[in-house]
Every structure is written in structure tokens, then in C-alpha cells.
Design an enzyme around this catalytic site. Structure first.
Site, PDB file in Angstrom:
ATOM      1  N   LYS A  52      -0.327  -0.906  -2.533  1.00  0.00           N
ATOM      2  CA  LYS A  52       0.737  -1.877  -2.794  1.00  0.00           C
ATOM      3  C   LYS A  52       0.695  -2.442  -4.217  1.00  0.00           C
ATOM      4  CE  LYS A  52       3.361  -2.372  -0.184  1.00  0.00           C
ATOM      5  NZ  LYS A  52       4.507  -1.429   0.023  1.00  0.00           N
ATOM      6  N   HIS A 114      -5.426   6.359  -3.151  1.00  0.00           N
ATOM      7  CA  HIS A 114      -5.827   4.942  -3.197  1.00  0.00           C
ATOM      8  C   HIS A 114      -7.356   4.828  -3.286  1.00  0.00           C
ATOM      9  CE1 HIS A 114      -1.849   3.492  -2.670  1.00  0.00           C
ATOM     10  NE2 HIS A 114      -1.723   3.757  -1.386  1.00  0.00           N
ATOM     11  N   SER A 144       1.716  -8.535  -0.767  1.00  0.00           N
ATOM     12  CA  SER A 144       2.415  -7.283  -0.480  1.00  0.00           C
ATOM     13  C   SER A 144       1.654  -6.469   0.572  1.00  0.00           C
ATOM     14  CB  SER A 144       2.565  -6.476  -1.772  1.00  0.00           C
ATOM     15  OG  SER A 144       3.338  -5.332  -1.541  1.00  0.00           O
TER      16      SER A 144
END
Length: 300
Positions: A52, A114, A144
Site C-alpha cells: 500500500k 513486497h 491505507s
């Protein structure tokens, strides 16, 4: 690729566990050995972020920079998660991210991760691949991620906000500590010159300027007109409506709870943090962010 069979598999949310010192869930570790043995090519481009932090935004920009002119139908017909596969993801009944990356027909291959820096497959370093890292200020990133965890069936339950706030500080979220993530990649940049470290806030402030910097890093020459067109095409409201970029075609996400692309603002944390939470956060931040060369903006 069929998207229905996993409905049953995803009826329960995954549990967090400690994996080599980082909080993870099985969806990102089940394919560990295959992912670690991934064979990168010298012209691969890896997009790395804490979740995010602008991953999809940068993915779309890179896809347009490389393929927007030569095969524009890609952006209209192929969802972003197939154009830019998520390397470590493995959901039963769907192609794994690693398999999708292996099968990419493009040159260069655009791949996202990620992973904290220590989990990146070694072939990316051996092949001296270019890596675009995007970092977002911790306060907005937390907010987020909270809304994302509320609506995404392959993430642990978000729970209530105050509990989530503390879990973020403790690094008890998928992919571990934000602090370790942004610092680890920043340190790596000091001895690996092929990392372009970007800030979400800079992209919000001046998307075109940041696209120019990306082009310099990638050795791309694109006309001013083309860069302007790409910058206009990737503005938040346009991408939010774009079914090939907004993840609305993936049934693991419940858009009735929250859209995948929610606000895309700098400073939305002020609508979530209490005064007390903000004080706790700022104290904690001072202890964990020791490197004066890595600076974030929580408002612009």
C-alpha cells in the site's frame, strides 16, 4: 484462468506467523523455494514496496513507459496483476506469481514484490537488475493498509483501528515492520547502485517530474508529450475507475467494504489518528528512524 474455486479456500482468513524474523502468511511463503530459485534476467525490472505504498501506480507508469506506444491494447485487456506479476504470491487454483513472471512475454519483464530486501531472490542481484523501490510515509501507509486488510480475504482480519495501530508499530502485519522495510531498502541503495528509491509523496506532488526521474534511471528517452500523457493517464481518479488497474476483477477483494484504491491522498492519517495515538506514534518513530538521510513527509 479460473477465479471461482478459491472461494471455498478463502473462507477463513490466514494466520500471521514469524518467518525468518518477518511476519508473514502462508500465501507468500508456500512457494518459497521456487521463488528463491527464480531466474532473473539482466533486463528485468523489479518494483519493490511495502504494501500500500504506490505499487500499482508505479507498475502502471512503467507498463505505459515501456509498452504504451507499442502495444496499447495491453492496458485495456490485461489486468495489472498479469502484466506485472506479484512474484511471491501463491493462491491455490490460481497461477502463482512466480509462474506468471516466468511466462511473461515482454522485454523487459516487469515484476513486483513486497519482500523486505533480505528476501529478494539472489538472481536479481547477480543479474544486476534495476529495482524501483517506492516508500510512503508510515502514517498514511498504516491507514491505507488498515482499509486494505479489511477488504482482502487473503490478509489477516484488520480488527479495530486502535489494535491495528499498535500492531503496525510492532511490525505484526504481513511483510513485517514498515520501519525495517524502508530502512533495509534504503541501506541496500548505498551499496547497490541500481535501486531507484522513490517517495509516494513526491509522486503526488509532481507526477511528471517523478516520471522524468524514472526515465533517467531507466535510460529511456520519451518525448515531453508522451510523459505528459502518461502522467495524465495515471492520475488517481482515472486509475480508480480503470478495471484493468484497480483490481476489481479479483474476487478475493470485497469492494463493498472498501475499494482497492481508496483515496490516494497525503495526510489522510489525520482522519484516523487520535491526538494520543499521534503522540505515541511520533515517540516511537523517533526511536526507530535513526538515519537522518531518510526523510518522509506526512503532509505536502
Amino acid at each position: 484462468m479460473s477465479l471461482n474455486p478459491e472461494k471455498a479456500i478463502l473462507s477463513t482468513r490466514p494466520e500471521l506467523f514469524d518467518f525468518h524474523g518477518v511476519s508473514m502468511t502462508h500465501y507468500f511463503t508456500d512457494n518459497w523455494e521456487n521463488v528463491q530459485n527464480f531466474q532473473a534476467r539482466p533486463d528485468d525490472i523489479l518494483i519493490a514496496t511495502y504494501p500500500k505504498a504506490g505499487t500499482t501506480w508505479v507498475s502502471q507508469i512503467l507498463d505505459l513507459l515501456y509498452f504504451g506506444q507499442t502495444c496499447p491494447e495491453r492496458q485495456n485487456n490485461i489486468p495489472i496483476y498479469e502484466r506485472v506479476p506479484f512474484l511471491e504470491i501463491a493462491i491455490p487454483s490460481l497461477d502463482s506469481g512466480k509462474d506468471l513472471a516466468d511466462k511473461l512475454p515482454t522485454t523487459p519483464r516487469l515484476i513486483k514484490t513486497h519482500f523486505p530486501v533480505q528476501f529478494v531472490p539472489k538472481s536479481f542481484w547477480e543479474q544486476n537488475c534495476r529495482i524501483v523501490y517506492v516508500a510512503r510515509n508510515a502514517k498514511d501507509n498504516m491507514v491505507s493498509y488498515f482499509h486494505f486488510d479489511r477488504m482482502n480475504a487473503i490478509q489477516p482480519e484488520a480488527g479495530e483501528w486502535n489494535n491495528y495501530f499498535h500492531r503496525f508499530l510492532e511490525g505484526q502485519l504481513v511483510f513485517g515492520s514498515w520501519y525495517d522495510h524502508v530502512n533495509g531498502w534504503w541501506k541496500k541503495k548505498q551499496n547497490y547502485s541500481n535501486i531507484h528509491y522513490m517517495f509516494y509523496e513526491d509522486m503526488i506532488e509532481d507526477t511528471e517530474r517523478e516520471i522524468d526521474k524514472l526515465c533517467s534511471f531507466l535510460g529511456l528517452s520519451r518525448s515531453a508529450e508522451e510523459r505528459k500523457m502518461i502522467s495524465g493517464g495515471v492520475q488517481f481518479d482515472k486509475m480508480k475507475k480503470n478495471e484493468m488497474a484497480n483490481y476489481s476483477t479479483l474476487p478475493i477483494m470485497d469492494f463493498k467494504i472498501s475499494p482497492f484504491m481508496r483515496k490516494g491522498k497525503v495526510g489522510d492519517w489525520k482522519n484516523h489518528f487520535t491526538v494520543a495515538q499521534n503522540e505515541v506514534f511520533d515517540e516511537d518513530y523517533k526511536k526507530k528512524m535513526k538515519d537522518p538521510t531518510l526523510q518522509f513527509r506526512t503532509e505536502i
